[in-house]
Design a protein around this motif. Structure first.
Motif, PDB file in Angstrom:
ATOM      1  N   THR A  74       0.836  -1.204   0.000  1.00 18.59           N
ATOM      2  CA  THR A  74       0.000   0.000   0.000  1.00 18.59           C
ATOM      3  C   THR A  74       0.865   1.247   0.000  1.00 18.59           C
ATOM      4  O   THR A  74       0.604   2.200  -0.740  1.00 18.59           O
ATOM      5  CB  THR A  74      -0.945  -0.001   1.215  1.00 18.59           C
ATOM      6  OG1 THR A  74      -1.724  -1.198   1.196  1.00 18.59           O
ATOM      7  CG2 THR A  74      -1.862   1.198   1.197  1.00 18.59           C
ATOM      8  N   SER A 121      -6.005   0.490  -4.013  1.00 20.01           N
ATOM      9  CA  SER A 121      -6.245   0.216  -2.592  1.00 20.01           C
ATOM     10  C   SER A 121      -7.351  -0.821  -2.414  1.00 20.01           C
ATOM     11  O   SER A 121      -7.262  -1.680  -1.533  1.00 20.01           O
ATOM     12  CB  SER A 121      -6.613   1.513  -1.864  1.00 20.01           C
ATOM     13  OG  SER A 121      -5.543   2.418  -1.931  1.00 20.01           O
ATOM     14  N   LEU A 122      -8.393  -0.739  -3.248  1.00 20.24           N
ATOM     15  CA  LEU A 122      -9.460  -1.742  -3.180  1.00 20.24           C
ATOM     16  C   LEU A 122      -8.929  -3.136  -3.482  1.00 20.24           C
ATOM     17  O   LEU A 122      -9.303  -4.113  -2.824  1.00 20.24           O
ATOM     18  CB  LEU A 122     -10.585  -1.394  -4.148  1.00 20.24           C
ATOM     19  CG  LEU A 122     -11.582  -0.358  -3.665  1.00 20.24           C
ATOM     20  CD1 LEU A 122     -12.526   0.037  -4.789  1.00 20.24           C
ATOM     21  CD2 LEU A 122     -12.355  -0.858  -2.466  1.00 20.24           C
ATOM     22  N   PHE A 125      -6.861  -4.265  -0.327  1.00 16.95           N
ATOM     23  CA  PHE A 125      -7.580  -4.498   0.923  1.00 16.95           C
ATOM     24  C   PHE A 125      -8.755  -5.455   0.803  1.00 16.95           C
ATOM     25  O   PHE A 125      -9.231  -5.966   1.812  1.00 16.95           O
ATOM     26  CB  PHE A 125      -8.041  -3.167   1.530  1.00 16.95           C
ATOM     27  CG  PHE A 125      -6.909  -2.378   2.108  1.00 16.95           C
ATOM     28  CD1 PHE A 125      -6.263  -2.806   3.251  1.00 16.95           C
ATOM     29  CD2 PHE A 125      -6.459  -1.235   1.483  1.00 16.95           C
ATOM     30  CE1 PHE A 125      -5.203  -2.103   3.780  1.00 16.95           C
ATOM     31  CE2 PHE A 125      -5.402  -0.516   2.001  1.00 16.95           C
ATOM     32  CZ  PHE A 125      -4.776  -0.952   3.155  1.00 16.95           C
ATOM     33  N   THR A 126      -9.242  -5.717  -0.402  1.00 17.18           N
ATOM     34  CA  THR A 126     -10.351  -6.657  -0.549  1.00 17.18           C
ATOM     35  C   THR A 126      -9.910  -7.976  -1.158  1.00 17.18           C
ATOM     36  O   THR A 126     -10.746  -8.812  -1.481  1.00 17.18           O
ATOM     37  CB  THR A 126     -11.481  -6.053  -1.411  1.00 17.18           C
ATOM     38  OG1 THR A 126     -10.972  -5.796  -2.726  1.00 17.18           O
ATOM     39  CG2 THR A 126     -12.023  -4.790  -0.794  1.00 17.18           C
ATOM     40  N   PHE A 127      -8.614  -8.171  -1.298  1.00 14.50           N
ATOM     41  CA  PHE A 127      -8.088  -9.384  -1.908  1.00 14.50           C
ATOM     42  C   PHE A 127      -8.400 -10.588  -1.031  1.00 14.50           C
ATOM     43  O   PHE A 127      -8.146 -10.586   0.168  1.00 14.50           O
ATOM     44  CB  PHE A 127      -6.570  -9.255  -2.091  1.00 14.50           C
ATOM     45  CG  PHE A 127      -5.948 -10.429  -2.784  1.00 14.50           C
ATOM     46  CD1 PHE A 127      -6.044 -10.569  -4.148  1.00 14.50           C
ATOM     47  CD2 PHE A 127      -5.273 -11.399  -2.059  1.00 14.50           C
ATOM     48  CE1 PHE A 127      -5.475 -11.647  -4.791  1.00 14.50           C
ATOM     49  CE2 PHE A 127      -4.700 -12.476  -2.696  1.00 14.50           C
ATOM     50  CZ  PHE A 127      -4.795 -12.601  -4.065  1.00 14.50           C
ATOM     51  N   ASP A 128      -8.963 -11.627  -1.626  1.00 18.45           N
ATOM     52  CA  ASP A 128      -9.279 -12.866  -0.912  1.00 18.45           C
ATOM     53  C   ASP A 128      -8.269 -13.930  -1.332  1.00 18.45           C
ATOM     54  O   ASP A 128      -8.305 -14.403  -2.463  1.00 18.45           O
ATOM     55  CB  ASP A 128     -10.695 -13.322  -1.252  1.00 18.45           C
ATOM     56  CG  ASP A 128     -11.098 -14.578  -0.512  1.00 18.45           C
ATOM     57  OD1 ASP A 128     -10.375 -14.979   0.426  1.00 18.45           O
ATOM     58  OD2 ASP A 128     -12.138 -15.164  -0.870  1.00 18.45           O
TER      59      ASP A 128
END
Length: 146
Positions: A74, A121-122, A125-128
């Motif tokens: 980030t 950033s999405l 931070f939303t990485f699965d």
């Protein structure tokens, strides 16, 4: 033969924040931090383990499961994008002489930078790291969860 150069006119002192000075300071400080972040990123991705051949979904999933690497990537994203946008802002200010064209370039640059920062950033931070249905691509710790 002597040449006399006139004394330049001094600019009046302006009150408030000097954005050019802070932009200049940001470029120097972020450049130093970016060198460390980039070489750390390259070392971990290319030198450790099997090198470039090991980079796949499982590698990224394993990295981004650790909060340290989420913060690292980030910081790399934000510092590099803002550093590049500030450099482009300087180029536009130097070479776009038409005020309307300069304003269009500056707003376009700001818009592109904000969109890329939000999307990047999405992703981070939303990485699965353990999506359902991709068992052959998953890191080892996902197989232990199921």
């Amino acid at each position: 033969m002597t040449v006399n150069i006139e004394t330049p006119r001094s600019l009046p002192k302006r009150s408030g924040i000097n954005l050019e000075k802070w932009g200049w300071i940001y470029m120097r400080a972020s450049g130093v931090v970016l060198v460390v972040l980039i070489f750390g990123h390259l070392f971990v991705n290319l030198m450790v383990g099997d090198g470039v051949h090991a980079i796949d979904f499982a590698f990224v999933g394993g990295k981004w499961a650790d909060p340290f690497w989420v913060v690292w990537d980030t910081l790399l994203l934000w510092l590099a994008l803002i550093h590049g946008a500030n450099g482009m802002r300087t180029l536009v200010a130097d070479y776009a002489h038409n005020p309307t064209l300069r304003r269009i370039f500056m707003w376009s640059l700001l818009g592109a930078t904000v969109v890329l920062l939000v999307l990047g950033s999405l992703v981070i931070f939303t990485f699965d790291p353990c999506p359902v249905g991709y068992d052959d691509l998953l890191p080892e710790f996902c197989k232990d969860i199921k």
